[in-house]
Motif scaffolding. Structure first.
Motif, PDB file in Angstrom:
ATOM      1  N   ALA A  62      -7.029  -4.072   1.292  1.00  0.00           N
ATOM      2  CA  ALA A  62      -5.664  -4.543   1.057  1.00  0.00           C
ATOM      3  C   ALA A  62      -4.968  -4.743   2.401  1.00  0.00           C
ATOM      4  N   VAL A  63      -4.364  -5.895   2.564  1.00  0.00           N
ATOM      5  CA  VAL A  63      -3.703  -6.228   3.828  1.00  0.00           C
ATOM      6  C   VAL A  63      -2.200  -6.055   3.671  1.00  0.00           C
ATOM      7  N   GLY A  64      -1.710  -4.969   4.258  1.00  0.00           N
ATOM      8  CA  GLY A  64      -0.281  -4.694   4.223  1.00  0.00           C
ATOM      9  C   GLY A  64       0.424  -5.352   5.395  1.00  0.00           C
ATOM     10  N   PRO A  65       1.742  -5.389   5.324  1.00  0.00           N
ATOM     11  CA  PRO A  65       2.520  -6.025   6.383  1.00  0.00           C
ATOM     12  C   PRO A  65       2.765  -5.105   7.580  1.00  0.00           C
ATOM     13  N   VAL A  66       2.932  -5.716   8.727  1.00  0.00           N
ATOM     14  CA  VAL A  66       3.429  -5.010   9.896  1.00  0.00           C
ATOM     15  C   VAL A  66       4.945  -4.906   9.727  1.00  0.00           C
ATOM     16  N   TRP A  67       5.518  -3.750  10.031  1.00  0.00           N
ATOM     17  CA  TRP A  67       6.959  -3.538   9.895  1.00  0.00           C
ATOM     18  C   TRP A  67       7.699  -4.223  11.034  1.00  0.00           C
ATOM     19  N   HIS A  68       8.658  -5.068  10.682  1.00  0.00           N
ATOM     20  CA  HIS A  68       9.500  -5.763  11.662  1.00  0.00           C
ATOM     21  C   HIS A  68      10.973  -5.484  11.399  1.00  0.00           C
ATOM     22  N   GLY A  69      11.275  -4.373  10.754  1.00  0.00           N
ATOM     23  CA  GLY A  69      12.656  -4.037  10.475  1.00  0.00           C
ATOM     24  C   GLY A  69      13.088  -4.321   9.055  1.00  0.00           C
ATOM     25  N   GLY A  70      12.220  -4.889   8.256  1.00  0.00           N
ATOM     26  CA  GLY A  70      12.517  -5.112   6.855  1.00  0.00           C
ATOM     27  C   GLY A  70      13.059  -6.477   6.492  1.00  0.00           C
ATOM     28  N   ASP A  71      13.176  -7.357   7.475  1.00  0.00           N
ATOM     29  CA  ASP A  71      13.768  -8.667   7.183  1.00  0.00           C
ATOM     30  C   ASP A  71      12.737  -9.796   7.142  1.00  0.00           C
ATOM     31  N   ARG A  72      11.450  -9.443   7.039  1.00  0.00           N
ATOM     32  CA  ARG A  72      10.385 -10.451   6.954  1.00  0.00           C
ATOM     33  C   ARG A  72       9.545 -10.271   5.687  1.00  0.00           C
ATOM     34  N   CYS A  73      10.216  -9.960   4.612  1.00  0.00           N
ATOM     35  CA  CYS A  73       9.581  -9.791   3.285  1.00  0.00           C
ATOM     36  C   CYS A  73       8.550  -8.661   3.253  1.00  0.00           C
ATOM     37  N   GLU A  74       8.720  -7.672   4.125  1.00  0.00           N
ATOM     38  CA  GLU A  74       7.749  -6.585   4.180  1.00  0.00           C
ATOM     39  C   GLU A  74       7.617  -5.849   2.849  1.00  0.00           C
ATOM     40  N   LYS A  75       8.739  -5.569   2.194  1.00  0.00           N
ATOM     41  CA  LYS A  75       8.689  -4.825   0.931  1.00  0.00           C
ATOM     42  C   LYS A  75       7.911  -5.607  -0.129  1.00  0.00           C
ATOM     43  N   GLU A  76       8.174  -6.889  -0.243  1.00  0.00           N
ATOM     44  CA  GLU A  76       7.491  -7.719  -1.231  1.00  0.00           C
ATOM     45  C   GLU A  76       5.998  -7.819  -0.929  1.00  0.00           C
ATOM     46  N   LEU A  77       5.658  -7.935   0.347  1.00  0.00           N
ATOM     47  CA  LEU A  77       4.249  -8.031   0.737  1.00  0.00           C
ATOM     48  C   LEU A  77       3.516  -6.716   0.485  1.00  0.00           C
ATOM     49  N   LEU A  78       4.161  -5.599   0.767  1.00  0.00           N
ATOM     50  CA  LEU A  78       3.534  -4.308   0.522  1.00  0.00           C
ATOM     51  C   LEU A  78       3.342  -4.088  -0.977  1.00  0.00           C
ATOM     52  N   TYR A  79       4.353  -4.385  -1.755  1.00  0.00           N
ATOM     53  CA  TYR A  79       4.256  -4.288  -3.214  1.00  0.00           C
ATOM     54  C   TYR A  79       3.079  -5.135  -3.711  1.00  0.00           C
ATOM     55  N   PRO A 100      -4.698   4.795   0.386  1.00  0.00           N
ATOM     56  CA  PRO A 100      -3.966   5.416   1.490  1.00  0.00           C
ATOM     57  C   PRO A 100      -2.505   4.966   1.357  1.00  0.00           C
ATOM     58  N   LEU A 101      -1.653   5.411   2.240  1.00  0.00           N
ATOM     59  CA  LEU A 101      -0.280   4.915   2.263  1.00  0.00           C
ATOM     60  C   LEU A 101      -0.280   3.688   3.179  1.00  0.00           C
ATOM     61  N   ILE A 102      -0.516   2.540   2.579  1.00  0.00           N
ATOM     62  CA  ILE A 102      -0.739   1.285   3.303  1.00  0.00           C
ATOM     63  C   ILE A 102       0.450   0.937   4.200  1.00  0.00           C
ATOM     64  N   SER A 103       0.133   0.492   5.393  1.00  0.00           N
ATOM     65  CA  SER A 103       1.065   0.000   6.414  1.00  0.00           C
ATOM     66  C   SER A 103       1.872   1.089   7.112  1.00  0.00           C
ATOM     67  N   SER A 104       1.708   2.349   6.716  1.00  0.00           N
ATOM     68  CA  SER A 104       2.548   3.407   7.286  1.00  0.00           C
ATOM     69  C   SER A 104       2.004   3.990   8.586  1.00  0.00           C
ATOM     70  N   GLY A 105       0.830   3.570   8.994  1.00  0.00           N
ATOM     71  CA  GLY A 105       0.251   4.060  10.243  1.00  0.00           C
ATOM     72  C   GLY A 105       0.616   3.147  11.398  1.00  0.00           C
ATOM     73  N   ILE A 106      -0.396   2.516  11.979  1.00  0.00           N
ATOM     74  CA  ILE A 106      -0.152   1.682  13.163  1.00  0.00           C
ATOM     75  C   ILE A 106       0.696   0.449  12.859  1.00  0.00           C
ATOM     76  N   TYR A 107       0.821   0.087  11.573  1.00  0.00           N
ATOM     77  CA  TYR A 107       1.669  -1.057  11.229  1.00  0.00           C
ATOM     78  C   TYR A 107       3.148  -0.692  11.200  1.00  0.00           C
ATOM     79  N   GLY A 108       3.462   0.603  11.307  1.00  0.00           N
ATOM     80  CA  GLY A 108       4.821   1.047  11.538  1.00  0.00           C
ATOM     81  C   GLY A 108       5.791   1.056  10.375  1.00  0.00           C
ATOM     82  N   TYR A 109       5.303   0.874   9.154  1.00  0.00           N
ATOM     83  CA  TYR A 109       6.191   0.876   7.987  1.00  0.00           C
ATOM     84  C   TYR A 109       6.767   2.278   7.826  1.00  0.00           C
ATOM     85  N   PRO A 110       8.070   2.415   7.661  1.00  0.00           N
ATOM     86  CA  PRO A 110       8.654   3.760   7.512  1.00  0.00           C
ATOM     87  C   PRO A 110       8.081   4.472   6.284  1.00  0.00           C
TER      88      PRO A 110
END
Length: 161
Positions: A62-79, A100-110
Motif C-alpha cells: 500500500a502506497v501512503g502519502p508523504v505528509w506535506h501539512g495536510g493540504d495535498r489530499c493526504e487524508k484522502e490518499l491515506l484512507y 502497519p500504521l501507514i505513512s507515520s514513519g519516514i513519510y512524516g504523517y502525524p
C-alpha cells in the motif's frame, strides 16, 4: 494473518525499516521481481504479491502519502490505501489482514491523524457486507503508538454510539 500490508513506495522498491524487513523475510530477489512487474503503484493505491517465504500467504503493498501539512489530499490518499488494501484482500478471499500504521514513519504523517484515518477506513470497510467476516490487526513496534491507537478506537466508538 492471511496477508500483511507493506507500507510501500510507489516504485515498489525494497526500502528500509519494516519494508526492508518484509523483503528480506519473504525473499528479496523473488519479491522484488514480483513488485517490478506491478510498479509503479500510485499513491493511495495498493497491489498484492505472494508472501513467498512468509507465513502470511500474501503481501499487500500500500502506497501512503508523504505528509506535506495536510493540504495535498493526504487524508484522502491515506484512507484510500487502507480501503484499497481491504478490497484486494476481499477479492482474494482473505480473512485476516495485518497493517502497519501507514505513512507515520519516514513519510512524516502525524501519528494521531494517521490512526484516525486508518481506523475510520478499516471500520467503514468492516461494516460492509464485503468486510463483515474479515479481521484487521494493527502491528506497531512502539507501545506509545499502540496506546494512541487504542485511545483513538475508544474515542471513535464513543462518538458513534
Amino acid at each position: 494473518a492471511d496477508a500483511i500490508v507493506n507500507a510501500a513506495n510507489s516504485d515498489l522498491l525494497m526500502g528500509g525499516g519494516v519494508c526492508g524487513a518484509i523483503f528480506r523475510a519473504a525473499g528479496p530477489a523473488q519479491l522484488q521481481e514480483a513488485c517490478d512487474a506491478l510498479a509503479p503503484c500510485p499513491t493511495g493505491s495498493a497491489v498484492i504479491t505472494p508472501g513467498y517465504r512468509l507465513k502470511a500467504g500474501y503481501i499487500i503493498h500500500a502506497v501512503g502519502p508523504v505528509w506535506h501539512g495536510g493540504d495535498r489530499c493526504e487524508k484522502e490518499l491515506l484512507y484510500s490505501c487502507y480501503k484499497t488494501s481491504l478490497e484486494i484482500a476481499a477479492e482474494y478471499g482473505l480473512k485476516t489482514v495485518a497493517f502497519p500504521l501507514i505513512s507515520s514513519g519516514i513519510y512524516g504523517y502525524p501519528v494521531p491523524d494517521a490512526w484516525e484515518t486508518a481506523i475510520t477506513a478499516c471500520r467503514g470497510f468492516l461494516m460492509t457486507d464485503t468486510g463483515k467476516d474479515m479481521s484487521v490487526v494493527f502491528a506497531v513496534l512502539r507501545e506509545d503508538i499502540a496506546r494512541q491507537g487504542r485511545e483513538t478506537i475508544e474515542r471513535l466508538c464513543d462518538q458513534s454510539e
